[in-house]
Design a protein around this motif. Structure first.
Motif, PDB file in Angstrom:
ATOM      1  N   ILE A   1      -9.463  -4.480  -5.514  1.00  0.00           N
ATOM      2  CA  ILE A   1      -9.231  -3.582  -4.310  1.00  0.00           C
ATOM      3  C   ILE A   1     -10.318  -2.741  -3.872  1.00  0.00           C
TER       4      ILE A   1
ATOM      5  N   TYR B   1       0.689  -1.257  -0.082  1.00  0.00           N
ATOM      6  CA  TYR B   1      -0.006  -0.063   0.108  1.00  0.00           C
ATOM      7  C   TYR B   1       0.769   1.149   0.128  1.00  0.00           C
TER       8      TYR B   1
ATOM      9  N   ASN C   1      -4.630  -4.403  -9.410  1.00  0.00           N
ATOM     10  CA  ASN C   1      -5.184  -5.439  -8.459  1.00  0.00           C
ATOM     11  C   ASN C   1      -6.402  -5.823  -9.131  1.00  0.00           C
TER      12      ASN C   1
ATOM     13  N   THR D   1      -2.335   1.171  -4.188  1.00  0.00           N
ATOM     14  CA  THR D   1      -1.267   0.156  -4.261  1.00  0.00           C
ATOM     15  C   THR D   1       0.236   0.353  -4.844  1.00  0.00           C
TER      16      THR D   1
ATOM     17  N   TYR E   1     -15.826  -3.107  -3.933  1.00  0.00           N
ATOM     18  CA  TYR E   1     -14.610  -3.340  -4.620  1.00  0.00           C
ATOM     19  C   TYR E   1     -14.545  -2.792  -5.738  1.00  0.00           C
TER      20      TYR E   1
ATOM     21  N   TYR F   1      -8.316   2.833  -5.319  1.00  0.00           N
ATOM     22  CA  TYR F   1      -9.796   2.648  -5.000  1.00  0.00           C
ATOM     23  C   TYR F   1     -10.196   4.090  -4.349  1.00  0.00           C
TER      24      TYR F   1
ATOM     25  N   ALA G   1      -6.682  -5.668  -1.010  1.00  0.00           N
ATOM     26  CA  ALA G   1      -6.090  -5.621  -2.437  1.00  0.00           C
ATOM     27  C   ALA G   1      -5.319  -6.872  -2.800  1.00  0.00           C
TER      28      ALA G   1
END
Length: 130
Positions: A65, A36, A62, A58, A87, A93, A116
């Motif tokens: 996430i 992260y 992903n 991150t 998500y 996100y 994630a």
């Protein structure tokens, strides 16, 4: 004796050469692991509604996430309320939730679990009096 010394020196040099490749491979795997960059939860009063703003990013993309669990703590009554998150996919996100059951004059904070692709972290929001 000279032949034996040469063999030993050659073996030591070969070992050191092999270890340098192993160290380089270990460094690469550490750098490529997903982490992260930030995970932030912020509570605010927006036009008479309590709003929770979530942001996470991150180091890698992903397939999933988001926020896996949201717990809102009412410090005035000592109670908690759990909410399910949401998500998306990608590297970041961002989501804003309205919390309609907030009571005017009560003090609140939230604890959010971000997820994630198998990587989890928690963020605690600021405390506000709604």
């Amino acid at each position: 004796m000279l032949h034996r010394t040469r063999k030993l020196v050659s073996a030591i040099l070969l070992f050191m050469f092999a270890m340098s490749f192993s160290a380089a491979a270990a460094d690469t795997s550490i750098q490529s692991s997903n982490t992260y960059k930030y995970a932030i939860a912020t509570l605010s009063d927006s036009s008479g509604q309590m709003v929770l703003d979530l942001k996470a990013r991150t180091t890698q993309s992903n397939s999933q996430i988001g926020s896996s669990k949201i717990t809102v703590h009412d410090l005035t009554t000592g109670s908690t309320k759990n909410y399910s998150g949401s998500y998306s996919s990608g590297i970041s996100y961002s989501k804003q939730f309205s919390l309609p059951n907030a009571v005017k004059g009560h003090r609140y904070y939230a604890v959010v679990t971000f997820y994630a692709d198998g990587l989890s972290t928690q963020a605690t929001s600021n405390t506000i009096t709604f």
